[in-house]
Design an enzyme around this catalytic site. Structure first.
Site, PDB file in Angstrom:
ATOM      1  CB  THR A 469      50.267 -62.063   7.081  1.00 34.01           C
ATOM      2  OG1 THR A 469      49.198 -62.354   7.996  1.00 34.01           O
ATOM      3  CG2 THR A 469      49.743 -62.260   5.677  1.00 34.01           C
ATOM      4  CE  LYS A 634      63.669 -62.803  12.556  1.00 32.25           C
ATOM      5  NZ  LYS A 634      63.944 -63.788  13.628  1.00 32.25           N
ATOM      6  CB  THR A 635      56.522 -60.664  10.149  1.00 34.55           C
ATOM      7  OG1 THR A 635      56.299 -59.404  10.784  1.00 34.55           O
ATOM      8  CG2 THR A 635      56.710 -61.744  11.205  1.00 34.55           C
ATOM      9  CD  GLN A 639      52.959 -60.136   4.345  1.00 35.03           C
ATOM     10  OE1 GLN A 639      52.973 -60.873   3.374  1.00 35.03           O
ATOM     11  NE2 GLN A 639      51.855 -59.715   4.893  1.00 35.03           N
ATOM     12  N   GLY A 705      50.691 -56.382   2.649  1.00 34.57           N
ATOM     13  CA  GLY A 705      50.470 -57.702   2.050  1.00 34.57           C
ATOM     14  C   GLY A 705      50.601 -57.732   0.544  1.00 34.57           C
ATOM     15  CD  GLU A 706      46.419 -57.134  -1.479  1.00 31.75           C
ATOM     16  OE1 GLU A 706      45.780 -57.494  -2.468  1.00 31.75           O
ATOM     17  OE2 GLU A 706      45.906 -56.557  -0.511  1.00 31.75           O
TER      18      GLU A 706
HETATM   19 MO1  MOS Z   1      44.030 -59.691  -1.145  1.00 32.60          MO
HETATM   20  S1  MOS Z   1      44.036 -60.201  -3.122  1.00 32.60           S
HETATM   21  O1  MOS Z   1      42.883 -58.444  -1.162  1.00 32.60           O
HETATM   22  O2  MOS Z   1      43.546 -61.076  -0.329  1.00 32.60           O
END
Ligand code: MOS
Length: 741
Positions: A469, A634-635, A639, A705-706
């Protein structure tokens, strides 16, 4: 990059990038061990029943075989190996404590040998006879026995607000629909892998994990040993996505095997073993009712979600969370129910609940917009939630209106026709759809270490993880700004349970939790460095007012007279050559109760559907996101690319197919488990609002992340409807479903 400009936000290259492309970065299965032995897990071939007998004679006699570990000879664990922590922190594992079989592909034996080849060969020579019992594998039939889970993910199982029946009566325009999403399996490039090494009572685990501390706790408690005797090391993880958020059976089995054979043991799961014993996204069936007035005002909303779990543990895909917080609807009912099947226990998979829940919610909103003859974006703005509608708390920050407006502008939403199947380019039907993206902004307690070293560099560390990540990179940026050091003079360490504790890298919380700890430790260390210089008569900045002093590029310097400056190395050398070391622990405070913390986004999609063949291409995606301050453009961009691409895969390709007779998955490989390749992906246009969240932490950072995966499958389904006039409510959206009329 200009000097003195904050590093946070800059598109710094990944500092571990070179190590990764040169193979220098070491993953769990690559750690060497003296006399390393290899374990191969043997899994069940029935979905329910018990082992009648195991003949390990031939396997045991083969060259190089050290041990065949089965329920007959495996060490007995405290409490029968049952989880010492409540799930999902501790999972119900398969640790060879009895002969029961709860699902197909469940671990039933481990063969340990001197080489992987010998272990693999011997594993095939095990003769296992089962007593087969009729398994429960039919979701629809088992649904009759669905049960309510107890506080899934710590949240309410069911909610009601207002008066649903009255709201329904108030809303003449209604939608009633059922949406389904299939079982999906995480397939990070790096499958799960563990190497266990005992040194007397000390256990070291090299493990591909999203949480070194969580793995240490779970393994030590399951084995009944002191957590201080367990160290978990995980410097690089080749993707996690939730499946590596728990310590599954192979981790504990590896430790048990290493103890038994008195040698370090490595277990790397084979790709087919990723489909069963290490979690999945469950099948969901989501019933939606919406009611609205003719002007689009929502009056009632009902969302009942069913998802499968295993026979051994309750795990809930929390589809209704997104429904509870998204729109200002006064009357609402939501519920979660679990359907027990003879399958492995499901688990967190990128935006668990929000990915699946947003598909249903945002599809239903689109269906309502069509029923109202209203623009789907206008419908969302009409019902915009100014405050969190379930708990009536203000949002810590919500720039969703900006996301909608900027997204619509960039996408060219105004060019969309108001009639389905009305935009065409020759044989190509063109469809435009949109959806709202959202994910909670989580934050947990975290600690970090900052050590300013006599050579003028700094070692900064936290027991967090980098799943690919960019944690190494963004934490280096945060540390560089807080210390006043150049990033190349900072060494950031992570992935080791002996470092100060950080939470599991799940729930998009690492950046928001760890960055304030890193910042705090570094600020304190920097202040100590300044104090040391000011107090030292030999320092060129001695006698300078403290407010006038800063640290730039590793020099303590006077702001008003930059000629007065003192390098870190000299300051520490004169003070005796000892490092400055600070450990800081930070945690969220009262703000957690005062505000609702969420990130938001708007996703716009254009699809091209072949009018004759039904083939669908996602031509372009425009996503605009409000995720607080962006640590690294960039990162962060990467993501979002990853999230959106996965959203495209989930919408159009991903599906684990269950054999209804045997309970095995028939496409347990990367050839038949379809995920997008480059050729499947059109133009992705990603924008960040980049507005710091004023309440979440001093940096204003929320996790990213999600959120990228959320909303994408609904936006695609909505675009497919606009293109074709066919509403697909069952993912994945394959061409056969579009061709049916
Ligand atoms: Mo995320 S699905 O909480 O690693």
């Amino acid at each position: 990059m200009k000097m003195n400009e904050p590093l946070v936000g800059q598109p710094l290259d990944r500092i571990d990038g070179l190590m990764k492309v040169t193979g220098e970065a070491r993953y769990a299965a690559e750690f060497p061990g003296a006399r390393l032995a290899h374990g191969v897990i043997v899994t069940s071939t029935i979905a329910r029943g018990s082992i009648a007998s195991i003949d390990a004679g031939r396997a045991q006699s083969l060259p190089g075989v050290l041990l065949v570990m089965t329920y007959q000879n495996a060490p007995r664990l405290p409490n029968g190996g049952r989880p010492a922590l409540a799930p999902p922190a501790g999972r119900h594992l398969s640790l060879l404590q009895d002969n029961e079989v709860h699902y197909n592909n469940e671990p039933v034996a481990v063969v340990i040998a001197d080489t992987l080849e010998h272990a693999t060969d011997a594993a095939h020579q095990l003769r296992i006879v089962y007593r087969d019992t009729a398994a429960t594998l039919d979701f629809t039939r088992a649904k009759a026995n669905a049960h309510a889970p107890d506080k899934p993910q710590g949240r309410q199982t069911d909610t009601t607000r207002g008066d649903f029946a009255a709201g329904l009566a108030d809303g003449p325009v209604r939608i009633d629909a059922v949406y389904t999403t299939p079982i999906e399996h995480h397939n990070p490039m790096e499958p799960h892998a563990t190497m266990a090494q005992w040194d007397g009572p000390q256990l070291t685990l090299y493990d591909s994990t999203q949480g070194v501390t969580g793995t240490r706790t779970a393994v030590s408690k399951t084995l009944g040993i002191d957590p201080d005797n367990v160290r978990v090391i995980s410097p690089f993880v080749g993707g996690g996505f939730g499946c590596k958020g728990s310590a599954w059976s192979h981790v504990v089995l590896c430790a048990m095997a290493a103890k038994q054979v008195g040698r370090p043991v490595r277990i790397a799961l084979e790709r087919p073993q990723m489909f069963g014993p290490v979690g999945s996204r469950p099948h969901t069936e989501q019933h939606f009712t919406l009611a609205a007035k003719h002007d689009g005002t929502l009056t009632a909303m009902r969302h009942d979600s069913f998802s499968n779990t295993s026979m051994i543990e309750d795990w809930t895909e929390t589809c209704c969370m997104v429904t509870r917080m998204s729109y200002a609807v006064p009357n609402q009912v939501t519920s979660h129910r679990l359907v027990q099947l003879n399958l492995g226990t499901p688990t967190f998979m990128r935006a668990p609940g929000e990915t699946t829940g947003s598909f249903a919610l945002e599809s239903a909103m689109d269906e309502l917009a069509w029923a109202l003859k209203m623009d789907p974006l206008a419908l969302r703005i009409k019902n915009y939630a100014e405050e969190e509608p379930q708990e009536h708390r203000p949002f810590s920050g919500k720039s969703l209106r900006d996301c909608y407006a900027i997204g619509a502008e960039k996408f060219g939403w105004s060019k969309r026709s108001a009639t389905p199947r009305s935009m065409r380019d020759g044989h190509t039907l063109i469809g435009m759809g949109m959806a709202t993206a959202t994910y909670p902004a989580n934050r947990s307690e975290a600690a970090a270490l900052a050590r300013i070293q006599p050579d003028g560099t700094a070692m900064v560390a936290s027991g967090t993880q980098d799943l690919g990540t960019g944690t190494y990179t963004v934490m280096t940026q945060v540390a560089a700004d807080a210390l006043g050091f150049a990033p190349e003079n900072i060494h950031f360490a992570l992935g080791d349970s002996s470092l100060p504790k950080a939470p599991v890298s799940g729930g998009s919380q690492s950046a928001a939790s760890v960055s304030p700890a890193v910042r705090e430790a570094c600020l304190q260390a920097r202040n100590q460095l300044i104090a040391l210089a000011l107090a030292d008569a030999a320092s060129p900045i001695h006698g300078t007012a403290i407010d006038d002093v800063t640290v730039e590029n590793g020099w303590v310097v006077s702001r008003t007279d930059p000629s007065r400056r003192d390098p870190t190395g000299a300051i520490l050398a004169r003070a005796g050559g000892k490092p400055i070391e600070v450990v800081a622990t930070v945690k969220p405070g009262a703000e957690k109760q005062q505000y609702a913390f969420h990130s938001f986004g708007a996703v716009f999609v254009e699809v091209h559907v072949d009018a004759d063949l039904g083939t669908i291409r996602v031509a372009r995606v425009v996503g605009v996101y409000d995720v607080g301050r962006v640590l690294n453009r960039k990162t962060a961009h990467s993501q979002m690319i990853g999230g959106i691409v996965w959203g495209i895969g989930a919408a159009m390709q991903e599906e684990t197919v269950l054999d209804p007779h045997y309970g095995r998955f028939t496409n347990a490989n990367l050839a038949e488990y379809h995920v997008p390749v480059n050729a499947d992906i059109g133009a992705l246009d990603i924008t960040f609002i980049d507005r710091p969240d004023p309440h979440i932490n001093p940096l204003g950072v929320r996790g990213i992340g999600e959120i990228g995966i959320t909303g994408v499958s609904a936006a695609i389904a909505n675009a497919v409807y606009h293109a074709t006039g066919v509403r697909v409510r069952d993912l994945p959206i394959t061409l056969d479903k579009v061709m049916r009329t």
